[in-house]
Write a protein that holds these residues in place. Structure first.
Motif, mmCIF file in Angstrom:
data_model
loop_
_atom_site.group_PDB
_atom_site.id
_atom_site.type_symbol
_atom_site.label_atom_id
_atom_site.label_comp_id
_atom_site.label_asym_id
_atom_site.label_seq_id
_atom_site.Cartn_x
_atom_site.Cartn_y
_atom_site.Cartn_z
ATOM 1 N N LEU A 1 9.576 12.037 -11.326
ATOM 2 C CA LEU A 1 8.598 13.033 -10.910
ATOM 3 C C LEU A 1 7.203 12.420 -10.847
ATOM 4 O O LEU A 1 6.472 12.605 -9.872
ATOM 5 N N GLN A 2 6.846 11.679 -11.855
ATOM 6 C CA GLN A 2 5.532 11.045 -11.918
ATOM 7 C C GLN A 2 5.331 10.103 -10.729
ATOM 8 O O GLN A 2 4.295 10.143 -10.064
ATOM 9 N N ASN B 1 2.701 10.621 -7.545
ATOM 10 C CA ASN B 1 1.701 9.603 -7.226
ATOM 11 C C ASN B 1 1.717 9.225 -5.744
ATOM 12 O O ASN B 1 0.740 8.659 -5.250
ATOM 13 N N GLU B 2 2.796 9.532 -5.048
ATOM 14 C CA GLU B 2 2.887 9.265 -3.607
ATOM 15 C C GLU B 2 2.124 10.301 -2.783
ATOM 16 O O GLU B 2 1.834 10.068 -1.607
ATOM 17 N N LEU B 3 1.803 11.431 -3.387
ATOM 18 C CA LEU B 3 1.139 12.524 -2.673
ATOM 19 C C LEU B 3 -0.369 12.300 -2.602
ATOM 20 O O LEU B 3 -0.950 11.639 -3.468
ATOM 21 N N LEU C 1 9.049 16.559 -2.971
ATOM 22 C CA LEU C 1 9.915 16.414 -4.147
ATOM 23 C C LEU C 1 11.364 16.730 -3.817
ATOM 24 O O LEU C 1 12.278 16.025 -4.256
ATOM 25 N N LEU C 2 11.579 17.772 -3.040
ATOM 26 C CA LEU C 2 12.942 18.157 -2.683
ATOM 27 C C LEU C 2 13.594 17.134 -1.752
ATOM 28 O O LEU C 2 14.793 16.875 -1.845
ATOM 29 N N LYS C 3 12.799 16.547 -0.889
ATOM 30 C CA LYS C 3 13.325 15.575 0.071
ATOM 31 C C LYS C 3 13.650 14.245 -0.605
ATOM 32 O O LYS C 3 14.637 13.598 -0.269
ATOM 33 N N HIS C 4 12.835 13.838 -1.556
ATOM 34 C CA HIS C 4 12.953 12.498 -2.129
ATOM 35 C C HIS C 4 13.504 12.458 -3.545
ATOM 36 O O HIS C 4 13.654 11.394 -4.119
#
Length: 103
Positions: free
Chosen positions: A45-46, A50-52, A95-98
């Motif tokens: 999750l972290q 951080n990709e966002l 989050l749901l996609k990756h």
């Protein structure tokens, strides 16, 4: 200006650190294997957060972790409630996609 608002809220925290205590999970009540699994999920999750973009990440944190309403987020970050909802949607889709998370 938004950056200063965000930094002031999280100036004493590492913005990418999310731990079990932050999420209200009592580590003592978890079995060792379960605790390891939770830590792995938190690391994932972290990394994904951080990709966002920064504002999207903070909207997610404020809404899903801090429990703020979209109106409170909008006021805090000086954006519209519609923008807050849009950023949360983008974060959740990412989050749901990756990841292996459920909405």
């Amino acid at each position: 200006h938004r950056r200063k608002i965000i930094e002031s809220k999280y100036q004493h925290e590492d913005e990418s650190d999310i731990d079990i205590d932050t999420l209200g999970i009592e580590a003592e009540s978890l079995e060792p294997d379960s605790l390891t699994s939770h830590h792995q999920e938190l690391d994932l999750l972290q990394n994904m957060l951080n990709e966002l973009p920064e504002i999207t990440r903070y909207v997610f944190i404020l809404r899903r972790i801090d429990g703020m309403s979209h109106a409170e987020i909008a006021e805090q970050l000086e954006i519209s409630t519609r923008s807050s909802k849009h950023h949360l949607h983008i974060a959740m889709q990412h989050l749901l996609k990756h990841g292996n998370f459920e909405e």
